[in-house]
Design a protein around this motif. Structure first.
Motif, mmCIF file in Angstrom:
data_model
loop_
_atom_site.group_PDB
_atom_site.id
_atom_site.type_symbol
_atom_site.label_atom_id
_atom_site.label_comp_id
_atom_site.label_asym_id
_atom_site.label_seq_id
_atom_site.Cartn_x
_atom_site.Cartn_y
_atom_site.Cartn_z
ATOM 1 N N ASN A 280 0.848 -1.198 0.000
ATOM 2 C CA ASN A 280 0.000 0.000 0.000
ATOM 3 C C ASN A 280 0.874 1.234 0.000
ATOM 4 O OD1 ASN A 280 -1.633 -2.137 1.774
ATOM 5 N ND2 ASN A 280 -3.050 -0.800 0.706
ATOM 6 N N LEU A 281 0.615 2.146 -0.927
ATOM 7 C CA LEU A 281 1.316 3.432 -0.910
ATOM 8 C C LEU A 281 0.555 4.425 -0.041
ATOM 9 C CD1 LEU A 281 2.299 3.636 -4.689
ATOM 10 C CD2 LEU A 281 3.691 2.829 -2.774
ATOM 11 N N SER A 282 -0.683 4.083 0.304
ATOM 12 C CA SER A 282 -1.461 4.880 1.256
ATOM 13 C C SER A 282 -2.619 4.030 1.755
ATOM 14 C CB SER A 282 -2.023 6.144 0.593
ATOM 15 O OG SER A 282 -3.077 5.819 -0.296
ATOM 16 N N ILE A 283 -3.065 4.338 2.977
ATOM 17 C CA ILE A 283 -4.334 3.775 3.482
ATOM 18 C C ILE A 283 -5.012 4.847 4.312
ATOM 19 C CG2 ILE A 283 -5.493 2.061 4.943
ATOM 20 C CD1 ILE A 283 -3.355 0.090 4.431
ATOM 21 N N ASP B 158 -2.941 12.309 1.397
ATOM 22 C CA ASP B 158 -3.546 13.138 0.351
ATOM 23 C C ASP B 158 -3.438 12.324 -0.940
ATOM 24 O OD1 ASP B 158 -4.186 14.910 -1.652
ATOM 25 O OD2 ASP B 158 -3.080 16.599 -0.781
ATOM 26 N N ASN B 159 -4.464 11.490 -1.171
ATOM 27 C CA ASN B 159 -4.395 10.558 -2.305
ATOM 28 C C ASN B 159 -4.373 11.260 -3.654
ATOM 29 O OD1 ASN B 159 -4.124 7.972 -1.084
ATOM 30 N ND2 ASN B 159 -6.229 8.134 -0.362
ATOM 31 N N LYS B 160 -5.047 12.406 -3.757
ATOM 32 C CA LYS B 160 -5.013 13.154 -5.032
ATOM 33 C C LYS B 160 -3.579 13.582 -5.349
ATOM 34 C CE LYS B 160 -9.690 14.988 -5.572
ATOM 35 N NZ LYS B 160 -10.359 14.500 -4.343
ATOM 36 N N PHE B 161 -2.878 14.069 -4.312
ATOM 37 C CA PHE B 161 -1.497 14.497 -4.492
ATOM 38 C C PHE B 161 -0.597 13.304 -4.846
ATOM 39 C CE2 PHE B 161 2.812 15.282 -2.925
ATOM 40 C CZ PHE B 161 3.122 16.450 -3.608
ATOM 41 N N LYS C 279 10.168 10.561 -5.349
ATOM 42 C CA LYS C 279 10.560 11.239 -4.109
ATOM 43 C C LYS C 279 9.315 11.812 -3.422
ATOM 44 C CE LYS C 279 14.358 14.216 -2.549
ATOM 45 N NZ LYS C 279 13.641 15.201 -1.745
ATOM 46 N N SER C 280 8.472 12.458 -4.200
ATOM 47 C CA SER C 280 7.226 13.019 -3.673
ATOM 48 C C SER C 280 6.306 11.934 -3.129
ATOM 49 C CB SER C 280 6.492 13.755 -4.790
ATOM 50 O OG SER C 280 6.412 15.107 -4.488
ATOM 51 N N VAL C 281 6.225 10.821 -3.864
ATOM 52 C CA VAL C 281 5.392 9.697 -3.411
ATOM 53 C C VAL C 281 5.908 9.213 -2.058
ATOM 54 C CG1 VAL C 281 4.668 7.316 -3.880
ATOM 55 C CG2 VAL C 281 4.771 8.971 -5.753
ATOM 56 N N ALA C 282 7.231 8.952 -2.012
ATOM 57 C CA ALA C 282 7.833 8.361 -0.818
ATOM 58 C C ALA C 282 7.686 9.263 0.410
ATOM 59 C CB ALA C 282 9.313 8.071 -1.077
ATOM 60 N N GLU C 283 7.796 10.563 0.177
ATOM 61 C CA GLU C 283 7.758 11.501 1.309
ATOM 62 C C GLU C 283 6.330 11.773 1.802
ATOM 63 O OE1 GLU C 283 9.889 14.868 -0.185
ATOM 64 O OE2 GLU C 283 11.858 13.943 0.151
ATOM 65 N N ASN C 284 5.337 11.391 1.000
ATOM 66 C CA ASN C 284 3.946 11.707 1.364
ATOM 67 C C ASN C 284 3.068 10.478 1.584
ATOM 68 O OD1 ASN C 284 3.614 14.838 1.141
ATOM 69 N ND2 ASN C 284 4.943 14.247 -0.560
ATOM 70 N N MET D 37 7.345 2.858 5.113
ATOM 71 C CA MET D 37 6.010 2.786 5.714
ATOM 72 C C MET D 37 5.600 1.332 5.888
ATOM 73 S SD MET D 37 2.571 4.750 4.349
ATOM 74 C CE MET D 37 1.982 3.543 3.143
ATOM 75 N N MET D 38 4.614 1.110 6.745
ATOM 76 C CA MET D 38 4.023 -0.215 6.916
ATOM 77 C C MET D 38 3.016 -0.468 5.790
ATOM 78 S SD MET D 38 1.868 -1.488 10.255
ATOM 79 C CE MET D 38 0.248 -0.914 9.712
ATOM 80 N N SER D 39 2.918 -1.716 5.339
ATOM 81 C CA SER D 39 1.922 -2.082 4.330
ATOM 82 C C SER D 39 0.716 -2.740 4.990
ATOM 83 C CB SER D 39 2.522 -3.044 3.299
ATOM 84 O OG SER D 39 1.575 -3.298 2.280
ATOM 85 N N GLY D 40 -0.471 -2.452 4.488
ATOM 86 C CA GLY D 40 -1.690 -3.069 5.019
ATOM 87 C C GLY D 40 -1.833 -2.783 6.508
#
Length: 293
Positions: free
Chosen positions: A13-16, A196-199, A210-215, A247-250
């Motif tokens: 997961n890149l975000s939850i 911020d999933n839109k971002f 880099k932006s993905v990883a930092e956010n 980050m942690m996944s799931g």
């Protein structure tokens, strides 16, 4: 005798984000899922009897009707009145109970494989609809790729993912995390930081790792890391080794880091292998279940 071999891929997961809870107990989520090139191999042989036989190289998974793979076979047998059975060998490479959808991915592979073996001619969308009966992650695992998942995780919008040259370091500590307990421990009214999933989607479109990883944000991590300090410790090792973000996944306990430089990722792997056994450096993938050969 019909047989087939498939690759069944893991996800991170890149975000939850968790937005609320339905009356049936399911949580409403908004998350970005990314398939990676870490996979189990599923070998299936059709049987003339009606038996469902499951074998594996792993002692960590059930080989009876408690396995989601068994449920997947049963679902198709009942739905299409199939009077044959199948022997399934699961070669496990994805860590078990890790927050990486290993079981869901195996079930997805079985649906794809039996669709072929039994000549059901179901489309990918039809398979995804059937897969939802087994679990919210199964439809996603069938197609893989990168998706924004909404609802209980079944409403998928496919988006541009990490480029395949992104290096992903994965570490599964030897912990058991109950997904149910993690969700129950989440105070929906007091989530301090949400993704911020839109971002993130825009950063993925721009190829800005880099932006993905930092956010990246996983709201479940606040709960899991409260029970298990190791999650933060693993992230710290990855960041010391120049991870762009970690980050942690799931619902955990697997931790991943995104790296621009493969040598940094390999260096992180060496460090983590001093304490943990399930450590991998992989790339992202745009494939889900894949029929081998």
């Amino acid at each position: 005798m019909n047989s087939i071999e498939l690759k069944s891929r893991a996800k991170i997961n890149l975000s939850i984000d968790v937005l609320g809870k339905r009356e049936d107990g399911y949580h409403l989520v908004e998350m970005i899922m990314q398939t990676i090139d870490l996979y189990d191999i599923i070998r299936m042989i059709e049987l003339e009897t009606e038996d469902i036989v499951i074998k594996s190289n792993s002692s960590d998974i059930p080989l009876d009707d408690n396995n989601i793979v068994y449920k997947a076979v049963n679902l198709l047998k009942n739905k299409f009145n199939i009077k044959k059975g199948v022997e399934i060998f699961i070669e496990k490479n994805i860590p078990v109970a890790a927050g990486m959808a290993g079981g869901s991915s195996n079930a997805a592979a079985v649906l794809v494989g039996l669709n072929k073996i039994w000549g059901l001619n179901l489309s990918e969308i039809e398979l995804q609809e059937i897969g939802l009966n087994l679990g919210a992650d199964v439809p996603y695992c069938i197609a893989g790729k990168t998706a924004l998942a909404e609802g209980i995780g079944e409403q998928l919008t496919y988006i541009k993912g990490l480029s395949e040259d992104a290096n992903i370091l994965i570490c599964k500590p030897n912990l058991f995390v109950s997904t149910k307990k993690v969700y129950e421990g989440l105070d929906l009214k007091n989530i301090q930081e949400r993704p911020d999933n839109k971002f993130l989607i825009k950063s993925l479109e721009d190829g800005d790792i880099k932006s993905v990883a930092e956010n990246m944000v996983n709201v479940l991590e606040t709960v899991t890391s409260k029970y298990h300090e190791e999650i933060k410790e693993i992230e710290a090792v990855m960041l010391e080794c120049n991870a762009l973000g970690s980050m942690m996944s799931g619902s955990g306990p697997t931790v991943f880091g995104l790296f621009e430089n493969k040598n940094d990722a390999l260096n992180g792997k060496e460090k983590l292998l001093q304490k943990y056994t399930q450590v991998y450096v992989v790339n992202s993938s745009e494939k889900g279940v894949e029929i081998s050969g």
